[in-house]
Design a protein around this motif. Sequence first.
Motif, PDB file in Angstrom:
ATOM      1  N   VAL A  17      15.888 -37.877 -28.168  1.00  0.00           N
ATOM      2  CA  VAL A  17      17.020 -37.015 -27.828  1.00  0.00           C
ATOM      3  C   VAL A  17      16.544 -35.941 -26.846  1.00  0.00           C
ATOM      4  CG1 VAL A  17      18.659 -35.359 -28.781  1.00  0.00           C
ATOM      5  CG2 VAL A  17      18.089 -37.412 -30.077  1.00  0.00           C
ATOM      6  N   PRO A  18      17.243 -35.761 -25.712  1.00  0.00           N
ATOM      7  CA  PRO A  18      16.838 -34.719 -24.761  1.00  0.00           C
ATOM      8  C   PRO A  18      16.864 -33.328 -25.400  1.00  0.00           C
ATOM      9  CG  PRO A  18      18.615 -36.098 -23.868  1.00  0.00           C
ATOM     10  CD  PRO A  18      18.442 -36.486 -25.293  1.00  0.00           C
ATOM     11  N   LEU A  19      16.193 -32.377 -24.764  1.00  0.00           N
ATOM     12  CA  LEU A  19      16.187 -30.998 -25.283  1.00  0.00           C
ATOM     13  C   LEU A  19      17.549 -30.370 -24.975  1.00  0.00           C
ATOM     14  CD1 LEU A  19      14.197 -28.984 -26.717  1.00  0.00           C
ATOM     15  CD2 LEU A  19      13.917 -27.931 -24.486  1.00  0.00           C
ATOM     16  N   HIS A  20      18.558 -30.839 -25.715  1.00  0.00           N
ATOM     17  CA  HIS A  20      19.904 -30.296 -25.533  1.00  0.00           C
ATOM     18  C   HIS A  20      20.163 -29.318 -26.670  1.00  0.00           C
ATOM     19  CE1 HIS A  20      22.508 -32.702 -28.445  1.00  0.00           C
ATOM     20  NE2 HIS A  20      21.271 -32.823 -28.801  1.00  0.00           N
ATOM     21  N   ALA A  21      21.433 -29.107 -27.009  1.00  0.00           N
ATOM     22  CA  ALA A  21      21.790 -28.020 -27.923  1.00  0.00           C
ATOM     23  C   ALA A  21      21.031 -28.025 -29.253  1.00  0.00           C
ATOM     24  CB  ALA A  21      23.293 -28.045 -28.174  1.00  0.00           C
ATOM     25  N   ARG A  22      21.028 -29.160 -29.969  1.00  0.00           N
ATOM     26  CA  ARG A  22      20.437 -29.143 -31.312  1.00  0.00           C
ATOM     27  C   ARG A  22      18.928 -28.873 -31.301  1.00  0.00           C
ATOM     28  NH1 ARG A  22      19.850 -31.960 -34.821  1.00  0.00           N
ATOM     29  NH2 ARG A  22      20.755 -31.077 -36.677  1.00  0.00           N
ATOM     30  N   LYS A  47      11.967 -25.557 -11.111  1.00  0.00           N
ATOM     31  CA  LYS A  47      12.695 -24.465 -11.765  1.00  0.00           C
ATOM     32  C   LYS A  47      11.716 -23.434 -12.323  1.00  0.00           C
ATOM     33  CE  LYS A  47      16.632 -27.296 -13.091  1.00  0.00           C
ATOM     34  NZ  LYS A  47      16.920 -28.364 -14.038  1.00  0.00           N
ATOM     35  N   SER A  54      16.480 -18.061 -24.790  1.00  0.00           N
ATOM     36  CA  SER A  54      17.786 -18.377 -24.214  1.00  0.00           C
ATOM     37  C   SER A  54      18.048 -19.867 -24.349  1.00  0.00           C
ATOM     38  CB  SER A  54      17.841 -17.977 -22.742  1.00  0.00           C
ATOM     39  OG  SER A  54      18.959 -18.590 -22.125  1.00  0.00           O
ATOM     40  N   LEU A  55      18.986 -20.201 -25.235  1.00  0.00           N
ATOM     41  CA  LEU A  55      19.343 -21.600 -25.453  1.00  0.00           C
ATOM     42  C   LEU A  55      19.835 -22.229 -24.152  1.00  0.00           C
ATOM     43  CD1 LEU A  55      19.621 -23.751 -27.633  1.00  0.00           C
ATOM     44  CD2 LEU A  55      21.922 -22.912 -28.074  1.00  0.00           C
ATOM     45  N   MET A  56      20.606 -21.449 -23.400  1.00  0.00           N
ATOM     46  CA  MET A  56      21.161 -21.960 -22.152  1.00  0.00           C
ATOM     47  C   MET A  56      20.063 -22.301 -21.151  1.00  0.00           C
ATOM     48  SD  MET A  56      23.923 -20.117 -19.656  1.00  0.00           S
ATOM     49  CE  MET A  56      22.716 -19.059 -18.876  1.00  0.00           C
ATOM     50  N   ARG A  57      19.081 -21.407 -21.035  1.00  0.00           N
ATOM     51  CA  ARG A  57      18.002 -21.654 -20.067  1.00  0.00           C
ATOM     52  C   ARG A  57      17.122 -22.824 -20.500  1.00  0.00           C
ATOM     53  NH1 ARG A  57      18.208 -17.081 -16.575  1.00  0.00           N
ATOM     54  NH2 ARG A  57      19.571 -15.583 -17.566  1.00  0.00           N
ATOM     55  N   MET A  59      18.172 -25.412 -22.215  1.00  0.00           N
ATOM     56  CA  MET A  59      18.948 -26.622 -21.946  1.00  0.00           C
ATOM     57  C   MET A  59      18.955 -26.958 -20.459  1.00  0.00           C
ATOM     58  SD  MET A  59      22.081 -25.816 -24.582  1.00  0.00           S
ATOM     59  CE  MET A  59      23.254 -27.000 -23.957  1.00  0.00           C
ATOM     60  N   ALA A  60      18.970 -25.915 -19.616  1.00  0.00           N
ATOM     61  CA  ALA A  60      19.056 -26.114 -18.169  1.00  0.00           C
ATOM     62  C   ALA A  60      17.795 -26.744 -17.576  1.00  0.00           C
ATOM     63  CB  ALA A  60      19.351 -24.786 -17.472  1.00  0.00           C
ATOM     64  N   SER A  62      16.598 -29.496 -18.434  1.00  0.00           N
ATOM     65  CA  SER A  62      16.825 -30.954 -18.435  1.00  0.00           C
ATOM     66  C   SER A  62      15.591 -31.728 -18.902  1.00  0.00           C
ATOM     67  CB  SER A  62      17.246 -31.459 -17.045  1.00  0.00           C
ATOM     68  OG  SER A  62      18.313 -30.709 -16.554  1.00  0.00           O
TER      69      SER A  62
END
Lengths: 96, 182
Positions: A17-22, A47, A54-57, A59-60, A62
Motif C-alpha cells: 500500500v502506498p504511503l497514503h492516508a492510513r 521534492k 504533516s500528513l499532507m506533506r 502523502m505528497a 508519492s
Amino acid sequence: MSPEVVAERAVTYVSDVPLHARPAAVFMDRVKRFKARVTVAVEGGDKPPADARSLMRLMALSITKGTRVVIRAVGEDAETAVAALTGLIERDFRDP
Amino acid sequence: MKGDMARGAGAAPATGAIELLAPMSGRLVPLEEVPDPVFAERMAGDGVAIEPEPEASPASGDRSVTVVAPCDGLLAVLFPGGHAMAIAGPGGLEVIVHVGLDTVELAGAGFEVLARQGDRIRAGQPLVRFDPAALRDRGKRALSPVLVANVDAVERLQVSAGPTVRAGRDVLLTVWPKEETR
C-alpha cells in the motif's frame, strides 16, 4: 543547551500500500512520540524533505513500494527516532 | 437569529474562523463511529465522516456522487486512483478528504478524476466523481472521513449539526486556527 544530534538513514519502502492516508497517519503518530524534528525525503527525488508531522506533506511525496526513503531527525532523541521510524517502514508498519 | 447565519462559499464568519464546505452530499457520521482506528482515534486528524448520497433523484438513474473542493487552495495531493486528496487551504489548514474506507485497494475502479495534483482549486470545484454503489459492490464502505490533518494548528473545530449536508452548499467544519499560525 545540549548539543543537537542529527541522525539520518535510508530505507526501502516495502509495503504494497502506498504511503497514503492510513500508513502516513500511523507513521506521523509514531513521529509525535519523539522530541526530534523529523523529515522524510525520497532519495534522489526533486521534492524538498517533508515535515513528518504533516500528513499532507507525507502523502505528497508519492512514496510507493520500492521507493528509497531518507529519514532524518534533529534533536536529542534523533538516533532513537530514526531507528524506530526506519524499523516501522521495514516492518511494513507492524509493531515488533 | 441564532443558527441562521449567511453562508457563502469559503466565506469567513465574523470571528475570523474558516468555514470548510461539505465536499460531498450525505449524512454525517461521527469519527468515533468510523470502523478504522486511524480515523476513529483521530490519528489522521479531526473532523467528521460523510455517508455519501447521490445528488440526483433515484428516478434519474444517476447514482454518482461528486466530490467538490471544501475551500480555496492548492490540491497538494490527489492520488491517481482518486480515493484520497489533501488540500493546502486558507489559514495554513491541511484538509484531507478520504473517499470510502480501504478504497486504495480499488486502484481507481469506480472513480473518475476531474482535477490534477498541483492544481489551484476554488471552493465548490468538482475534484472526483464516484459511484458509492460500485464501491459497495466491491465490498468497500463509501463512508468518507473529511479531516483537518494539522490539528496542532487548530484552536477549535466545530462540526456541522447535520444530520445531512449538501456538497458545496453547506458548511461542514468551522475551524479557528491558532493565532500564531495565521
